[in-house]
Design a protein around this motif. Structure first.
Motif, short mmCIF file in Angstrom:
data_model
loop_
_atom_site.label_atom_id
_atom_site.label_comp_id
_atom_site.label_asym_id
_atom_site.label_seq_id
_atom_site.Cartn_x
_atom_site.Cartn_y
_atom_site.Cartn_z
N LEU A 168 136.41 71.10 17.06
CA LEU A 168 135.13 71.48 17.63
C LEU A 168 134.43 70.20 18.06
N VAL A 169 134.36 69.96 19.35
CA VAL A 169 133.86 68.70 19.88
C VAL A 169 132.40 68.84 20.27
N VAL A 170 131.56 67.95 19.72
CA VAL A 170 130.15 67.90 20.07
C VAL A 170 129.86 66.52 20.63
N LEU A 171 129.42 66.47 21.87
CA LEU A 171 129.01 65.21 22.49
C LEU A 171 127.49 65.18 22.54
N THR A 172 126.90 64.02 22.30
CA THR A 172 125.44 63.89 22.42
C THR A 172 125.10 62.83 23.46
N SER A 173 123.97 63.02 24.10
CA SER A 173 123.50 62.06 25.10
C SER A 173 121.98 62.03 25.09
N ASN A 174 121.43 60.81 25.18
CA ASN A 174 119.98 60.62 25.32
C ASN A 174 119.56 60.47 26.77
N ARG A 175 120.53 60.66 27.69
CA ARG A 175 120.27 60.53 29.13
C ARG A 175 119.81 59.13 29.52
N SER A 176 120.38 58.11 28.90
CA SER A 176 120.08 56.74 29.32
C SER A 176 120.76 56.43 30.65
N ARG A 177 121.76 57.20 31.00
CA ARG A 177 122.38 57.14 32.33
C ARG A 177 122.97 58.52 32.62
N GLU A 178 123.28 58.77 33.88
CA GLU A 178 123.87 60.05 34.27
C GLU A 178 125.34 60.07 33.89
N LEU A 179 125.80 61.21 33.40
CA LEU A 179 127.20 61.39 33.06
C LEU A 179 127.98 61.93 34.26
N HIS A 180 129.28 61.69 34.25
CA HIS A 180 130.15 62.19 35.32
C HIS A 180 130.05 63.71 35.42
N ASP A 181 130.06 64.21 36.66
CA ASP A 181 130.12 65.66 36.86
C ASP A 181 131.39 66.23 36.24
N ALA A 182 132.48 65.47 36.31
CA ALA A 182 133.75 65.94 35.77
C ALA A 182 133.66 66.14 34.26
N LEU A 183 132.89 65.30 33.58
CA LEU A 183 132.72 65.47 32.14
C LEU A 183 131.86 66.70 31.86
N ARG A 184 130.80 66.86 32.62
CA ARG A 184 129.92 68.01 32.43
C ARG A 184 130.67 69.32 32.68
N ARG A 185 131.56 69.34 33.66
CA ARG A 185 132.31 70.56 33.96
C ARG A 185 133.18 70.99 32.79
N ARG A 186 133.62 70.04 31.99
CA ARG A 186 134.51 70.35 30.87
C ARG A 186 133.76 70.81 29.62
N CYS A 187 132.43 70.80 29.68
CA CYS A 187 131.62 71.08 28.49
C CYS A 187 130.67 72.26 28.71
N LEU A 188 130.39 72.95 27.63
CA LEU A 188 129.20 73.79 27.59
C LEU A 188 128.00 72.87 27.40
N TYR A 189 126.81 73.34 27.75
CA TYR A 189 125.65 72.44 27.76
C TYR A 189 124.46 73.10 27.07
N HIS A 190 123.72 72.27 26.31
CA HIS A 190 122.46 72.75 25.74
C HIS A 190 121.49 71.57 25.64
N TRP A 191 120.26 71.80 26.07
CA TRP A 191 119.20 70.82 25.95
C TRP A 191 118.39 71.14 24.70
N ILE A 192 118.28 70.17 23.78
CA ILE A 192 117.47 70.36 22.58
C ILE A 192 116.08 69.79 22.84
N ALA A 193 115.11 70.66 22.92
CA ALA A 193 113.74 70.24 23.18
C ALA A 193 113.03 69.96 21.86
N PHE A 194 111.94 69.20 21.94
CA PHE A 194 111.09 69.02 20.77
C PHE A 194 110.55 70.39 20.38
#
Length: 285
Positions: A168-194
């Motif tokens: 079960l792979v969990v990747l985290t990002s603080n958005r310090s830079r944009e990630l590859h579209d190819a990486l995003r396509r391989r993942c489900l996505y969720h934004w954790i808000a305050f």
């Protein structure tokens, strides 16, 4: 298929002291069900890393963590060879012929986090946390595509290893830079808000049970106000927990100005932010 519903996942995480909303529990459910990696983004301190850690505890499975940073290499993330043992083997051969095939075998293979997750021998798949992927280089992201897409890692000298039970792979990002579209396509996505104030209060009550309710309530109000200021770094839940813990340790039952000023370094991380928050404290009734 995941035997758990989103509601059951939410309850399991609650048992290990992680309060999540319906959106995050559904994202985790889909990750478990579909076998796709989950990319969590959000401001620093909102609980992305904590989510992966709590998920491993809730599922009773090992957590394998890869902390990303600039310059991270394949050798540090996937595998490398034990050169010292290889050199020793050459010396012990005492003149006998030692071929490349003799040296690049399982005996000399050192598993790093990703290969260790792929080859995990346990009865349950581990949680693999690839933390702060945005800190790594573009080239490292590209190297992950085979693993994220197929759950496999290729070691040229030995062949391709494919996970028997896909981690079960969990990747985290603080958005310090944009990630590859190819990486995003391989993942489900969720934004954790305050979290909104009521849920922030509940999280603080859970994380700092010794703190008085008026203290938690008043600090939550102030942090919500402070997050609306023009800050270098808005305080997240991690900072809120630190602040309430510090104030409670000082014996504060409510947010008083003197105690707030003494402990402001828990939530204000630059001189400009401290000045802005001091000004906000002065204007707080």
């Amino acid at each position: 298929m995941s035997p758990l519903t989103p509601e059951e996942i939410r309850a399991l995480l609650d048992e290990v002291d992680l309060l999540v909303d319906e959106g995050l529990s559904t994202a985790i459910f889909l990750t478990l069900t579909l076998g796709q990696p989950l990319l969590l983004e959000g401001e620093p301190g909102v609980g992305k890393t904590a989510t992966a850690k709590a998920l491993a505890r809730a599922l009773g499975t090992p957590l394998i963590r890869l902390q990303c940073y600039e310059g991270l290499t394949v050798n540090e993330a996937l595998y490398e060879w034990n050169f010292q043992r290889q050199l020793l083997a050459i010396r012990l051969a005492s003149g006998s012929a030692v071929t490349e095939a003799d040296l690049f075998t399982e005996e000399y293979l050192l598993e790093r986090p990703i290969l260790r997750a792929v080859r995990h021998p346990g009865p349950t798949a581990p949680v693999l946390l690839i933390d702060e992927i945005d800190r790594a280089d573009d080239e490292f992201e590209a190297m992950l595509f085979e693993f994220l897409g197929e759950g496999s890692v290729t070691v040229p000298e030995l062949g391709t290893f494919t996970a028997a039970r896909r981690p079960l792979v969990v990747l985290t990002s603080n958005r310090s830079r944009e990630l590859h579209d190819a990486l995003r396509r391989r993942c489900l996505y969720h934004w954790i808000a305050f979290p909104d104030p009521p849920r922030a209060v509940e999280i603080l009550r859970r994380k700092v049970p010794s703190a008085a309710y008026p203290l938690i309530s008043s600090t939550t109000r102030f942090i919500t106000q402070a997050r609306g200021l023009d800050l270098d770094k808005a305080p997240g839940m991690a900072e809120a927990i630190d602040w309430v813990s510090a104030l409670s340790a000082l014996g504060a039952a409510d947010l008083g100005r003197d105690d707030a000023v003494r402990t402001l370094g828990c939530i204000a991380k630059t001189p400009d932010d401290q000045a802005a928050m001091l000004d906000a404290l002065e204007r707080t009734p």
